[in-house]
Scaffold this motif. Structure first.
Motif, PDB file in Angstrom:
ATOM      1  N   ILE A 140     -16.062  70.179  78.258  1.00  0.00           N
ATOM      2  CA  ILE A 140     -14.813  70.921  78.047  1.00  0.00           C
ATOM      3  C   ILE A 140     -13.932  70.850  79.281  1.00  0.00           C
ATOM      4  O   ILE A 140     -12.717  70.644  79.200  1.00  0.00           O
ATOM      5  CB  ILE A 140     -15.149  72.382  77.661  1.00  0.00           C
ATOM      6  CG1 ILE A 140     -15.780  72.418  76.265  1.00  0.00           C
ATOM      7  CG2 ILE A 140     -13.892  73.248  77.710  1.00  0.00           C
ATOM      8  CD1 ILE A 140     -16.294  73.781  75.854  1.00  0.00           C
ATOM      9  N   VAL A 141     -14.556  71.003  80.461  1.00  0.00           N
ATOM     10  CA  VAL A 141     -13.800  70.902  81.711  1.00  0.00           C
ATOM     11  C   VAL A 141     -13.146  69.531  81.833  1.00  0.00           C
ATOM     12  O   VAL A 141     -11.971  69.400  82.216  1.00  0.00           O
ATOM     13  CB  VAL A 141     -14.727  71.170  82.921  1.00  0.00           C
ATOM     14  CG1 VAL A 141     -14.027  70.805  84.225  1.00  0.00           C
ATOM     15  CG2 VAL A 141     -15.155  72.623  82.943  1.00  0.00           C
ATOM     16  N   SER A 142     -13.872  68.478  81.489  1.00  0.00           N
ATOM     17  CA  SER A 142     -13.348  67.117  81.583  1.00  0.00           C
ATOM     18  C   SER A 142     -12.141  66.921  80.667  1.00  0.00           C
ATOM     19  O   SER A 142     -11.141  66.312  81.060  1.00  0.00           O
ATOM     20  CB  SER A 142     -14.440  66.117  81.234  1.00  0.00           C
ATOM     21  OG  SER A 142     -13.924  64.794  81.199  1.00  0.00           O
ATOM     22  N   PHE A 170      -4.441  68.208  81.213  1.00  0.00           N
ATOM     23  CA  PHE A 170      -3.592  68.691  82.307  1.00  0.00           C
ATOM     24  C   PHE A 170      -2.943  67.529  83.059  1.00  0.00           C
ATOM     25  O   PHE A 170      -2.093  67.738  83.913  1.00  0.00           O
ATOM     26  CB  PHE A 170      -4.418  69.525  83.293  1.00  0.00           C
ATOM     27  CG  PHE A 170      -4.549  70.977  82.908  1.00  0.00           C
ATOM     28  CD1 PHE A 170      -4.318  71.388  81.603  1.00  0.00           C
ATOM     29  CD2 PHE A 170      -4.878  71.936  83.841  1.00  0.00           C
ATOM     30  CE1 PHE A 170      -4.433  72.726  81.245  1.00  0.00           C
ATOM     31  CE2 PHE A 170      -4.992  73.280  83.495  1.00  0.00           C
ATOM     32  CZ  PHE A 170      -4.768  73.672  82.189  1.00  0.00           C
ATOM     33  N   GLY A 171      -3.349  66.314  82.755  1.00  0.00           N
ATOM     34  CA  GLY A 171      -2.830  65.152  83.474  1.00  0.00           C
ATOM     35  C   GLY A 171      -3.543  64.914  84.786  1.00  0.00           C
ATOM     36  O   GLY A 171      -3.025  64.220  85.667  1.00  0.00           O
ATOM     37  N   GLY A 172      -4.758  65.470  84.925  1.00  0.00           N
ATOM     38  CA  GLY A 172      -5.489  65.320  86.172  1.00  0.00           C
ATOM     39  C   GLY A 172      -6.857  64.695  85.959  1.00  0.00           C
ATOM     40  O   GLY A 172      -7.075  63.944  85.014  1.00  0.00           O
ATOM     41  N   GLU A 173      -7.809  65.054  86.841  1.00  0.00           N
ATOM     42  CA  GLU A 173      -9.160  64.488  86.760  1.00  0.00           C
ATOM     43  C   GLU A 173     -10.145  65.456  87.386  1.00  0.00           C
ATOM     44  O   GLU A 173      -9.775  66.360  88.143  1.00  0.00           O
ATOM     45  CB  GLU A 173      -9.222  63.142  87.478  1.00  0.00           C
ATOM     46  CG  GLU A 173      -8.925  63.230  88.973  1.00  0.00           C
ATOM     47  CD  GLU A 173      -9.064  61.881  89.681  1.00  0.00           C
ATOM     48  OE1 GLU A 173      -9.393  60.912  88.995  1.00  0.00           O
ATOM     49  OE2 GLU A 173      -8.852  61.847  90.903  1.00  0.00           O
ATOM     50  N   ILE A 174     -11.407  65.260  87.044  1.00  0.00           N
ATOM     51  CA  ILE A 174     -12.501  66.053  87.623  1.00  0.00           C
ATOM     52  C   ILE A 174     -13.493  65.073  88.242  1.00  0.00           C
ATOM     53  O   ILE A 174     -13.820  64.037  87.638  1.00  0.00           O
ATOM     54  CB  ILE A 174     -13.175  66.925  86.540  1.00  0.00           C
ATOM     55  CG1 ILE A 174     -14.354  67.710  87.118  1.00  0.00           C
ATOM     56  CG2 ILE A 174     -13.596  66.104  85.344  1.00  0.00           C
ATOM     57  CD1 ILE A 174     -13.936  68.944  87.857  1.00  0.00           C
ATOM     58  N   ARG A 175     -13.965  65.363  89.437  1.00  0.00           N
ATOM     59  CA  ARG A 175     -14.923  64.466  90.085  1.00  0.00           C
ATOM     60  C   ARG A 175     -16.046  65.298  90.725  1.00  0.00           C
ATOM     61  O   ARG A 175     -15.881  66.499  90.998  1.00  0.00           O
ATOM     62  CB  ARG A 175     -14.234  63.607  91.139  1.00  0.00           C
ATOM     63  CG  ARG A 175     -13.764  64.341  92.360  1.00  0.00           C
ATOM     64  CD  ARG A 175     -13.147  63.399  93.388  1.00  0.00           C
ATOM     65  NE  ARG A 175     -12.833  64.077  94.630  1.00  0.00           N
ATOM     66  CZ  ARG A 175     -11.711  64.723  94.888  1.00  0.00           C
ATOM     67  NH1 ARG A 175     -10.775  64.790  93.944  1.00  0.00           N
ATOM     68  NH2 ARG A 175     -11.514  65.301  96.054  1.00  0.00           N
ATOM     69  N   TRP A 192      -4.847  68.238  89.501  1.00  0.00           N
ATOM     70  CA  TRP A 192      -3.839  68.008  88.453  1.00  0.00           C
ATOM     71  C   TRP A 192      -2.448  68.195  89.055  1.00  0.00           C
ATOM     72  O   TRP A 192      -2.294  68.842  90.097  1.00  0.00           O
ATOM     73  CB  TRP A 192      -4.068  68.935  87.263  1.00  0.00           C
ATOM     74  CG  TRP A 192      -3.673  70.379  87.491  1.00  0.00           C
ATOM     75  CD1 TRP A 192      -2.514  70.985  87.146  1.00  0.00           C
ATOM     76  CD2 TRP A 192      -4.469  71.386  88.154  1.00  0.00           C
ATOM     77  NE1 TRP A 192      -2.509  72.306  87.519  1.00  0.00           N
ATOM     78  CE2 TRP A 192      -3.701  72.577  88.142  1.00  0.00           C
ATOM     79  CE3 TRP A 192      -5.725  71.393  88.758  1.00  0.00           C
ATOM     80  CZ2 TRP A 192      -4.167  73.746  88.701  1.00  0.00           C
ATOM     81  CZ3 TRP A 192      -6.186  72.577  89.304  1.00  0.00           C
ATOM     82  CH2 TRP A 192      -5.409  73.730  89.278  1.00  0.00           C
ATOM     83  N   PRO A 193      -1.419  67.611  88.441  1.00  0.00           N
ATOM     84  CA  PRO A 193      -0.060  67.769  88.977  1.00  0.00           C
ATOM     85  C   PRO A 193       0.363  69.234  88.921  1.00  0.00           C
ATOM     86  O   PRO A 193       0.111  69.924  87.916  1.00  0.00           O
ATOM     87  CB  PRO A 193       0.803  66.915  88.042  1.00  0.00           C
ATOM     88  CG  PRO A 193      -0.148  65.981  87.364  1.00  0.00           C
ATOM     89  CD  PRO A 193      -1.442  66.727  87.269  1.00  0.00           C
ATOM     90  N   PRO A 194       1.003  69.722  89.976  1.00  0.00           N
ATOM     91  CA  PRO A 194       1.425  71.127  89.969  1.00  0.00           C
ATOM     92  C   PRO A 194       2.577  71.396  89.019  1.00  0.00           C
ATOM     93  O   PRO A 194       2.896  72.546  88.728  1.00  0.00           O
ATOM     94  CB  PRO A 194       1.837  71.380  91.425  1.00  0.00           C
ATOM     95  CG  PRO A 194       2.237  70.032  91.942  1.00  0.00           C
ATOM     96  CD  PRO A 194       1.347  69.044  91.245  1.00  0.00           C
ATOM     97  N   GLY A 195       3.246  70.303  88.508  1.00  0.00           N
ATOM     98  CA  GLY A 195       4.310  70.470  87.519  1.00  0.00           C
ATOM     99  C   GLY A 195       3.778  70.179  86.132  1.00  0.00           C
ATOM    100  O   GLY A 195       2.598  69.861  85.930  1.00  0.00           O
TER     101      GLY A 195
END
Length: 540
Positions: free
Chosen positions: A502-504, A510-515, A531-534
């Motif tokens: 779910i986090v992934s 969100f347009g980001g990534e998890i590592r 993730w992008p702040p905008g």
């Protein structure tokens, strides 16, 4: 079939467009030719208008002027009238031409008559008004007569004054030696007899057929006034214009057809791929050539096929995992119910009821996790982005986790209180909650939470623990649905293997990534989501 074929519609549209272009081209050609013809008529008359105006201006009184005009009318064979200026209505542009000692030509195409208005030098109250139905050889032969009448006042200086009036003629008017002219014996004989001659010459250049008028000079018969060469007006024949237009349109249509062929081939590939997808084969991918709209279509198809394939595989995996995960609590509930049937001990029955209640709660939790994962996996969820204080969300999760009495030490390295990022508060809370819950489950004694903006300007949250960590080769697999590691993070630690999945997916939307890497402070696992702040762009 016609209305369902885009290419037939394109070809039909091109055909209609070509017809419109041809009609527009013909109308435009006619308009241009009309304007060219008008300018040509004016250019032929401007010089003679000046000479006639000068000739009339030399007459001392009205009667002699009218006699001079009458003689000119007889010589040229056209009616010329001496009229008052108030009898002729002229436009502003026509008045400007009169002031510049040029002629005004009004041509009536219906009856083929041209009306010429000429000003008179030093007599603005009168105009010359002539009616010309056609240009004859008589008129052309007598044009040099008027020029010689003008030059008669400058005996011995004819060449000089002829050069002075050249500016009023659009064609050359010169005095040349007869011997220098390329004439045959018959033409020379006519000149010696004092007659003028007209020469027609065909020219292969753009000028086409030209006319030259040669008249012997009265004062010196060895010389002649040469008018021209004057090009005849060249109307573009309708057949030629139509032929050129049709040929151009045919070449254009071939070029368009040649451009359409690759497009048709690419669309046929898309149709074949869609037919195979409809038959259940999701492995087909389209080649992406270039950056045009068809390349974008191929890219969109490939992305769609990959997404559908991933959804189907995820659905199959989900069904297998769900069926497996549901069996354990269901079996425990069934076993507990069977035990209750023959059990009379009240305390034991209460104990079994508590176990059944926990199993039901576990089923509810599992169903909630499955529904959340399925929603995030199927497509972009409805995200209500807003400005959120990162400190408030981290602090809220810290307070909620400490209330569970986990026995682990939770530390928050707080970001600036005023730091806000644009995100979906509910899903961000879920990410931090899942990561912290996962860290508490595997930590020995301590968990650290932090967040803020990194050096690249990306928003981030970080959760670290002092547990056994995650082997490098297993770090990608932990984000798969229902995945559990076999060594340090075992089934005995609890959970269903959906939290990190779910986090992934939330990080993706969100347009980001998890590592995952190793915590430099605690030595266990460190999870970092950026993730992008905008507001992120919408993904397919």
């Amino acid at each position: 079939m016609f209305k369902h074929s885009i290419f037939l519609r394109i070809y039909a549209g091109l055909l209609i467009l070509m017809v419109l272009v041809a009609c527009s081209g013909y109308i435009l050609t006619q308009m241009i030719n009309y304007q060219r013809a008008q300018e040509y008529r004016e250019s032929l008359t401007d010089g003679m208008a000046y000479i006639i105006s000068e000739g009339i201006a030399r007459q001392p009184n009205r009667q002699q002027k009218e006699d001079w005009i009458s003689d000119a009318s007889s010589l040229l064979g056209i009616p010329i009238f001496y009229v008052g200026a108030d009898q002729v209505a002229l436009s502003r542009a026509e008045l400007r031409r009169i002031e510049q000692q040029k002629a005004v030509v009004r041509y009536e195409a219906e009856n083929g008559v041209a009306y010429v208005v000429m000003g008179i030098k030093n007599d603005p109250q009168h105009y010359l008004y002539a009616q010309i139905e056609e240009i004859t050889e008589q008129q052309m032969k007598f044009l040099p007569v008027f020029i010689q009448d003008y030059l008669a006042y400058y005996s011995g200086q004819e060449a000089k004054y002829l050069a002075n009036i050249q500016q009023h003629f659009s064609y050359p008017v010169t005095i040349q030696s007869i011997r220098d002219l390329d004439l045959d014996s018959e033409q020379l004989s006519r000149l010696r007899l004092g007659n003028g001659i007209i020469l027609y010459r065909d020219n292969a250049s753009i000028r086409g057929t030209t006319i030259s008028i040669i008249s012997p000079l009265e004062r010196d018969p060895s010389q002649a006034i040469v008018i021209g060469s004057v090009p005849l007006f060249n109307w573009m024949p309708f057949e030629l214009a139509a032929g050129i237009t049709l040929l151009s349109l045919f070449i254009l249509s071939l070029g368009v057809y040649g451009l359409m062929i690759p497009m048709q081939a690419k669309l046929r590939e898309v149709n074949r791929a869609l037919d195979q997808m409809q038959g259940g084969d999701l492995s087909v991918r389209l080649p992406v050539d270039g950056t045009d709209e068809l390349a974008n279509l191929a890219t969109s198809y490939n992305n769609m096929a990959e997404h559908i394939q991933r959804l189907i595989e995820a659905q199959r995996e989900l069904m297998r995992a769900v069926s497996h995960e549901l069996r354990t609590p269901v079996a425990r509930i069934r076993f507990a119910l069977e035990m209750l049937v023959d059990e009379d001990d009240y305390d034991y029955r209460v104990q079994q009821m508590d176990m059944i209640d926990k199993d039901i709660e576990a089923l509810n939790t599992l169903i909630d996790e499955i529904m959340t994962y399925a929603k995030l996996e199927q497509g972009m969820p409805s995200l209500d982005f807003e400005q959120v204080s990162l400190f408030e969300v981290l602090d809220q999760v810290l307070i909620e986790t400490e209330a569970l009495k986990t026995g682990k030490v939770l530390e928050l390295i707080a970001p600036p209180i005023g730091l806000e990022v644009e995100t979906e508060r509910r899903y961000l809370h879920r990410v931090i909650q899942n990561l912290v819950g996962n860290a508490v489950r595997y930590a020995e004694t301590q968990v650290i939470m932090s967040g803020g903006l990194n050096a690249d300007g990306m928003a981030y949250i970080c959760v670290e623990d002092d547990g056994p960590g995650i082997p490098l080769e297993e770090r990608e697999r932990v984000f798969e649905a229902f995945a559990r590691l076999d060594d340090s993070r075992t089934r005995a630690s609890g959970g269903y293997g959906l939290g990190l999945s779910i986090v992934s997916r939330i990080a993706y939307w969100f347009g980001g990534e998890i590592r995952i890497d190793e915590s430099p402070r605690l030595g266990g696992a460190r999870f970092v989501m950026t993730w992008p702040p905008g507001r992120p762009t919408k993904k397919k």
